[in-house]
Design a protein around this motif. Structure first.
Motif, PDB file in Angstrom:
ATOM      1  N   PRO A   1       0.803  -1.230   0.000  1.00 34.65           N
ATOM      2  CA  PRO A   1       0.000   0.000   0.000  1.00 34.65           C
ATOM      3  C   PRO A   1       0.831   1.274   0.000  1.00 34.65           C
ATOM      4  CG  PRO A   1      -0.002  -1.025   2.162  1.00 34.65           C
ATOM      5  CD  PRO A   1       0.655  -1.992   1.231  1.00 34.65           C
ATOM      6  N   ILE A   2       2.041   1.208   0.562  1.00 32.00           N
ATOM      7  CA  ILE A   2       2.926   2.379   0.589  1.00 32.00           C
ATOM      8  C   ILE A   2       4.214   1.998  -0.121  1.00 32.00           C
ATOM      9  CG2 ILE A   2       4.084   4.087   2.031  1.00 32.00           C
ATOM     10  CD1 ILE A   2       2.120   3.505   4.241  1.00 32.00           C
ATOM     11  N   LEU A   3       4.275   2.257  -1.428  1.00 36.78           N
ATOM     12  CA  LEU A   3       5.441   1.862  -2.214  1.00 36.78           C
ATOM     13  C   LEU A   3       6.655   2.731  -1.901  1.00 36.78           C
ATOM     14  CD1 LEU A   3       3.832   1.134  -5.692  1.00 36.78           C
ATOM     15  CD2 LEU A   3       4.654  -0.521  -4.030  1.00 36.78           C
ATOM     16  N   ASN A   4       6.464   4.024  -1.806  1.00 37.82           N
ATOM     17  CA  ASN A   4       7.579   4.937  -1.574  1.00 37.82           C
ATOM     18  C   ASN A   4       7.356   5.863  -0.384  1.00 37.82           C
ATOM     19  OD1 ASN A   4       9.215   4.165  -3.909  1.00 37.82           O
ATOM     20  ND2 ASN A   4       7.548   5.024  -5.117  1.00 37.82           N
ATOM     21  N   ARG A   5       6.154   6.352  -0.246  1.00 31.50           N
ATOM     22  CA  ARG A   5       5.852   7.311   0.816  1.00 31.50           C
ATOM     23  C   ARG A   5       4.341   7.278   1.071  1.00 31.50           C
ATOM     24  NH1 ARG A   5       7.303   9.912  -3.880  1.00 31.50           N
ATOM     25  NH2 ARG A   5       9.445  10.051  -3.144  1.00 31.50           N
ATOM     26  N   PRO A   6       3.864   7.877   2.169  1.00 26.86           N
ATOM     27  CA  PRO A   6       2.429   7.837   2.479  1.00 26.86           C
ATOM     28  C   PRO A   6       1.533   8.409   1.397  1.00 26.86           C
ATOM     29  CG  PRO A   6       3.668   8.494   4.413  1.00 26.86           C
ATOM     30  CD  PRO A   6       4.644   8.467   3.271  1.00 26.86           C
ATOM     31  N   THR A   7       2.088   9.238   0.503  1.00 29.21           N
ATOM     32  CA  THR A   7       1.272   9.767  -0.593  1.00 29.21           C
ATOM     33  C   THR A   7       0.690   8.644  -1.440  1.00 29.21           C
ATOM     34  OG1 THR A   7       3.285   9.981  -1.924  1.00 29.21           O
ATOM     35  CG2 THR A   7       2.536  11.940  -0.759  1.00 29.21           C
ATOM     36  N   ASP A   8       1.391   7.491  -1.502  1.00 29.99           N
ATOM     37  CA  ASP A   8       0.901   6.362  -2.288  1.00 29.99           C
ATOM     38  C   ASP A   8      -0.387   5.775  -1.710  1.00 29.99           C
ATOM     39  OD1 ASP A   8       3.141   6.631  -3.874  1.00 29.99           O
ATOM     40  OD2 ASP A   8       4.265   5.042  -2.871  1.00 29.99           O
ATOM     41  N   LEU A   9      -0.604   6.009  -0.430  1.00 33.01           N
ATOM     42  CA  LEU A   9      -1.728   5.381   0.261  1.00 33.01           C
ATOM     43  C   LEU A   9      -3.046   6.123   0.076  1.00 33.01           C
ATOM     44  CD1 LEU A   9      -2.600   3.166   2.311  1.00 33.01           C
ATOM     45  CD2 LEU A   9      -1.896   4.717   4.142  1.00 33.01           C
ATOM     46  N   TRP A  10      -2.978   7.441  -0.145  1.00 35.45           N
ATOM     47  CA  TRP A  10      -4.201   8.251  -0.082  1.00 35.45           C
ATOM     48  C   TRP A  10      -5.285   7.765  -1.028  1.00 35.45           C
ATOM     49  CZ3 TRP A  10      -7.116  11.325  -3.367  1.00 35.45           C
ATOM     50  CH2 TRP A  10      -8.109  12.085  -2.745  1.00 35.45           C
ATOM     51  N   ASN A  11      -4.976   7.555  -2.302  1.00 37.76           N
ATOM     52  CA  ASN A  11      -6.045   7.232  -3.238  1.00 37.76           C
ATOM     53  C   ASN A  11      -6.590   5.823  -3.027  1.00 37.76           C
ATOM     54  OD1 ASN A  11      -7.669   8.332  -5.409  1.00 37.76           O
ATOM     55  ND2 ASN A  11      -6.824   6.667  -6.649  1.00 37.76           N
ATOM     56  N   ILE A  12      -5.762   4.911  -2.519  1.00 42.36           N
ATOM     57  CA  ILE A  12      -6.264   3.571  -2.208  1.00 42.36           C
ATOM     58  C   ILE A  12      -7.315   3.668  -1.103  1.00 42.36           C
ATOM     59  CG2 ILE A  12      -5.652   1.280  -1.353  1.00 42.36           C
ATOM     60  CD1 ILE A  12      -2.869   1.701  -2.572  1.00 42.36           C
ATOM     61  N   LEU A  13      -7.005   4.433  -0.064  1.00 45.45           N
ATOM     62  CA  LEU A  13      -7.969   4.630   1.018  1.00 45.45           C
ATOM     63  C   LEU A  13      -9.185   5.408   0.532  1.00 45.45           C
ATOM     64  CD1 LEU A  13      -5.587   5.553   3.989  1.00 45.45           C
ATOM     65  CD2 LEU A  13      -6.690   3.352   3.538  1.00 45.45           C
ATOM     66  N   HIS A  14      -8.947   6.436  -0.276  1.00 45.38           N
ATOM     67  CA  HIS A  14     -10.043   7.267  -0.777  1.00 45.38           C
ATOM     68  C   HIS A  14     -10.978   6.456  -1.667  1.00 45.38           C
ATOM     69  CE1 HIS A  14     -11.999  10.641  -2.972  1.00 45.38           C
ATOM     70  NE2 HIS A  14     -11.865  11.236  -1.811  1.00 45.38           N
ATOM     71  N   PHE A  15     -10.410   5.530  -2.457  1.00 45.47           N
ATOM     72  CA  PHE A  15     -11.250   4.655  -3.265  1.00 45.47           C
ATOM     73  C   PHE A  15     -12.166   3.817  -2.381  1.00 45.47           C
ATOM     74  CE2 PHE A  15     -11.507   0.107  -4.298  1.00 45.47           C
ATOM     75  CZ  PHE A  15     -12.455   0.153  -5.310  1.00 45.47           C
ATOM     76  N   ALA A  16     -11.616   3.267  -1.312  1.00 43.16           N
ATOM     77  CA  ALA A  16     -12.423   2.432  -0.424  1.00 43.16           C
ATOM     78  C   ALA A  16     -13.528   3.253   0.237  1.00 43.16           C
ATOM     79  CB  ALA A  16     -11.533   1.777   0.629  1.00 43.16           C
ATOM     80  N   ASP A  17     -13.155   4.382   0.841  1.00 45.90           N
ATOM     81  CA  ASP A  17     -14.116   5.240   1.531  1.00 45.90           C
ATOM     82  C   ASP A  17     -13.438   6.586   1.766  1.00 45.90           C
ATOM     83  OD1 ASP A  17     -15.768   6.551   3.463  1.00 45.90           O
ATOM     84  OD2 ASP A  17     -16.542   4.611   4.130  1.00 45.90           O
ATOM     85  N   TRP A  18     -13.989   7.659   1.253  1.00 45.07           N
ATOM     86  CA  TRP A  18     -13.344   8.969   1.356  1.00 45.07           C
ATOM     87  C   TRP A  18     -13.057   9.333   2.802  1.00 45.07           C
ATOM     88  CZ3 TRP A  18     -14.748  13.148   4.168  1.00 45.07           C
ATOM     89  CH2 TRP A  18     -16.077  13.189   4.654  1.00 45.07           C
ATOM     90  N   ARG A  19     -13.841   8.809   3.735  1.00 46.03           N
ATOM     91  CA  ARG A  19     -13.676   9.179   5.142  1.00 46.03           C
ATOM     92  C   ARG A  19     -12.386   8.615   5.741  1.00 46.03           C
ATOM     93  NH1 ARG A  19     -19.623   7.182   6.696  1.00 46.03           N
ATOM     94  NH2 ARG A  19     -18.872   5.584   5.248  1.00 46.03           N
ATOM     95  N   TYR A  20     -11.827   7.587   5.132  1.00 42.78           N
ATOM     96  CA  TYR A  20     -10.614   6.995   5.690  1.00 42.78           C
ATOM     97  C   TYR A  20      -9.430   7.956   5.659  1.00 42.78           C
ATOM     98  CZ  TYR A  20     -12.921   2.391   5.434  1.00 42.78           C
ATOM     99  OH  TYR A  20     -13.761   1.324   5.593  1.00 42.78           O
ATOM    100  N   ALA A  21      -9.301   8.722   4.594  1.00 38.55           N
ATOM    101  CA  ALA A  21      -8.137   9.600   4.443  1.00 38.55           C
ATOM    102  C   ALA A  21      -8.512  11.065   4.270  1.00 38.55           C
ATOM    103  CB  ALA A  21      -7.303   9.146   3.243  1.00 38.55           C
ATOM    104  N   GLY A  22      -9.791  11.393   4.415  1.00 37.73           N
ATOM    105  CA  GLY A  22     -10.226  12.763   4.223  1.00 37.73           C
ATOM    106  C   GLY A  22     -10.392  13.100   2.752  1.00 37.73           C
TER     107      GLY A  22
END
Length: 284
Positions: free
Chosen positions: A216-237
């Protein structure tokens, strides 16, 4: 500190400070305040709810109806997947993310699903759906690799590769009704929120969204945002930039900022770890 009982909207709730109180703004993700700094409109995302003590972990079922053939760790994962509507599966490669997903669909008696995966594992998905959810081979049911000529309906399990998501006719066909489950295998392929692929996946209607990736985090936390946002926008704002500024170190270069890695703030690192634990199965 008082929290209004009524949300200002689906995305915001109100927080009112008592005289002399200080808001934990350094750990809130997306908020607004008035000039008095006593009344705050706080985005109703999971990070804020965790920081303010408003989130409660869901209660998992004691057992599964079809769990006998699963490994003990898989049983616990499936319990969580069926309890959290939009559960991420961040287990490492080889720990059975495919089997867990299919077993969860069987527990939920899912009638239909879209499964998006790399072309190389479509046959693997076909085999596992038929093996672990035998009811999908019953009368009127279909488990099919998507082709332009097929007409998916509410008793169809459709499996397609990422390349087909770039076809307008395919997307139009798959948006014809709301699916029970949308599974995205190797979900790190949708980490770029601006890509057409990510936008097409995000626009598919489904009651449950399950992103699967061991990275889920290939290089930095920025990689995670859209994966979480796809699942549910509330997870990552709702804001990619706000999420990155919250969890990343920022290198300031003149008029532009670059996100260069994980924050050194130990409290925010703990929040990120707690967030991942809350919304995913990842212990594999």
């Amino acid at each position: 500190m008082k929290l209004a009982n009524t949300r200002l909207s689906n995305r915001w709730f109100q927080m009112v400070l008592e005289p002399g109180e200080k808001a934990p703004t350094q750990y809130l993700l997306n908020y607004k305040t008035d000039k008095s700094r006593r009344v705050y409109q706080v985005e109703n995302n999971l990070i804020n709810r965790m920081v303010l003590g408003l989130d409660t972990a869901p209660e998992l079922p004691d057992s599964l109806f079809h769990g006998k053939a699963l490994l003990p760790g898989q049983v616990e994962d499936v319990k969580k997947i069926i309890t959290i509507p939009n559960c991420c599966n961040f287990n490492k490669m080889g720990t059975g993310k495919t089997v867990e997903s299919v077993a969860a669909m069987r527990e939920l008696e899912v009638r239909n699903a879209i499964i998006i995966s790399p072309k190389s594992v479509i046959e693997h998905w076909l085999d596992k759906v038929q093996q672990w959810y035998p009811e999908t081979t019953g009368k009127g049911k279909r488990v099919i690799p998507y082709e332009k000529k097929c007409r998916p309906d509410k008793d169809t399990f459709v499996i397609l590769n990422y390349e087909k998501l770039m076809d307008t006719a395919t997307i139009t066909s798959l948006k014809s009704f709301v699916w029970d489950v949308l599974i995205v295998d190797e979900a790190h392929r949708i980490k770029n929120a601006k890509s057409q692929r990510s936008q097409n996946v995000d626009n598919l209607p489904a009651l449950r969204r399950w992103p699967l990736t061991g990275s889920p985090i290939l290089n930095r936390p920025t990689d995670l945002w859209n994966i979480l946002h796809f699942a549910d926008w509330r997870y990552a704002g709702s804001s990619y930039r706000a999420f990155c500024e919250y969890f990343c170190e920022v290198a300031r270069n003149g008029f532009s900022n670059t996100f260069v890695g994980l924050t050194t703030d130990s409290a925010k690192i703990a929040i990120l770890n707690a967030l991942i634990e809350r919304v995913s199965v990842s212990g594999g």
